[in-house]
Design a protein around this motif. Structure first.
Motif, PDB file in Angstrom:
ATOM      1  N   LYS A 140       0.824  -1.220   0.000  1.00  0.00           N
ATOM      2  CA  LYS A 140       0.000   0.000   0.000  1.00  0.00           C
ATOM      3  C   LYS A 140       0.855   1.266   0.000  1.00  0.00           C
ATOM      4  O   LYS A 140       0.516   2.259  -0.637  1.00  0.00           O
ATOM      5  N   SER A 141       1.997   1.223   0.699  1.00  0.00           N
ATOM      6  CA  SER A 141       2.819   2.434   0.738  1.00  0.00           C
ATOM      7  C   SER A 141       3.664   2.581  -0.528  1.00  0.00           C
ATOM      8  O   SER A 141       4.045   3.698  -0.882  1.00  0.00           O
TER       9      SER A 141
ATOM     10  N   SER B 114      -0.579   6.182  -5.075  1.00  0.00           N
ATOM     11  CA  SER B 114      -2.004   6.293  -4.733  1.00  0.00           C
ATOM     12  C   SER B 114      -2.944   6.396  -5.946  1.00  0.00           C
ATOM     13  O   SER B 114      -4.077   5.927  -5.850  1.00  0.00           O
TER      14      SER B 114
ATOM     15  N   HIS C 232      -4.536   3.134  -6.465  1.00  0.00           N
ATOM     16  CA  HIS C 232      -5.364   2.522  -5.424  1.00  0.00           C
ATOM     17  C   HIS C 232      -6.818   2.519  -5.892  1.00  0.00           C
ATOM     18  O   HIS C 232      -7.317   3.488  -6.448  1.00  0.00           O
TER      19      HIS C 232
ATOM     20  N   GLN D 154      -4.207  -5.354   2.516  1.00  0.00           N
ATOM     21  CA  GLN D 154      -3.939  -4.094   1.805  1.00  0.00           C
ATOM     22  C   GLN D 154      -4.417  -4.162   0.362  1.00  0.00           C
ATOM     23  O   GLN D 154      -4.957  -3.197  -0.182  1.00  0.00           O
TER      24      GLN D 154
ATOM     25  N   MET E  59      -7.146  -2.107  -2.025  1.00  0.00           N
ATOM     26  CA  MET E  59      -6.754  -1.380  -3.241  1.00  0.00           C
ATOM     27  C   MET E  59      -7.395  -1.925  -4.517  1.00  0.00           C
ATOM     28  O   MET E  59      -7.210  -1.355  -5.585  1.00  0.00           O
TER      29      MET E  59
END
Ligand code: SAM
Length: 190
Positions: free
Chosen positions: A85-86, A90, A93, A126, A130
């Motif tokens: 996720k990091s 983004s 996502h 995660q 996403m």
């Protein structure tokens, strides 16, 4: 009708969810077979994010992708999939259409370096977050080694507890074969 084997069935699930131009994840790139498979499906306009903790796995995958001419659409991270996720930017996502995790150890590599339940479950959690609606995450579970049995049990507990309003969870398994054959858990986001 002939029942599909585990790996062909995993690919059939991926084929149903991922198309040209899509975004996909290989949670355990290993020797790069699944990464290449995903890269071919998504093509030049898509993107594949691949993870592995082993330098050897990243090198083998890079080499396979380069030799086949599919490296441009793949981003490889030499780190644990629980950083997904990091590390995945983004804007992607909510757009992941497919993910595959071939668990266990690197074929031809160090059999003591295996996937483990805490990071696998964190990564799955995660990625579910996403994924796009109707995106599919496929786990191929190898439970012939002792750590694999622990991972299997914890993963089964985790996926069984997932809210059915959020995801469908499928278990595809040959139940009359000896020697702990691998099996599939597929999670489809609703
Ligand atoms: N799908 C691969 C292929 O096509 O060759 C095979 C993957 S292999 C069964 C499992 C891989 O998971 C190993 O290469 C291992 O290094 C990797 N692995 C173990 N723990 C990991 C983690 N926390 N994050 C990412 N990869 C991990």
């Amino acid at each position: 009708m002939k029942l599909k084997g585990i790996l062909p069935f995993a690919r059939q699930l991926i084929d149903a969810a991922v198309s040209e131009g899509d975004i996909a994840i290989d949670g355990t790139v290993g020797n790069g077979h699944d990464t290449l498979y995903l890269a071919k499906i998504v093509g030049d306009n898509g993107r594949v994010f691949g993870f592995d903790i082993q330098e050897q796995a990243i090198a083998n995958t890079k080499e396979r992708l380069t030799n086949e001419g599919f490296s441009d659409q793949v981003t490889l991270f030499q780190t644990s999939h629980d950083q997904a996720k990091s590390l995945i930017p983004s804007p992607y996502h909510g757009k992941i259409k497919g993910a595959i995790f071939n668990l266990g150890y690197l074929p031809g590599g160090n059999k003591e370096i295996v996937t483990t339940p805490v990071s696998t479950i964190s990564a799955v959690e995660q990625i579910i977050e996403m994924m796009a609606p109707e995106g599919i995450l496929v786990l191929v579970i190898y439970h012939g080694h002792p750590e694999g049995q622990i991972e299997r049990d914890q993963l089964l507990d985790y996926v069984t507890s997932l809210d059915q309003k959020l995801v469908h969870v499928l278990n595809y398994q040959f139940i009359n074969q000896t020697n702990n054959p691998p099996f599939i858990i597929a999670v489809e986001k609703r």
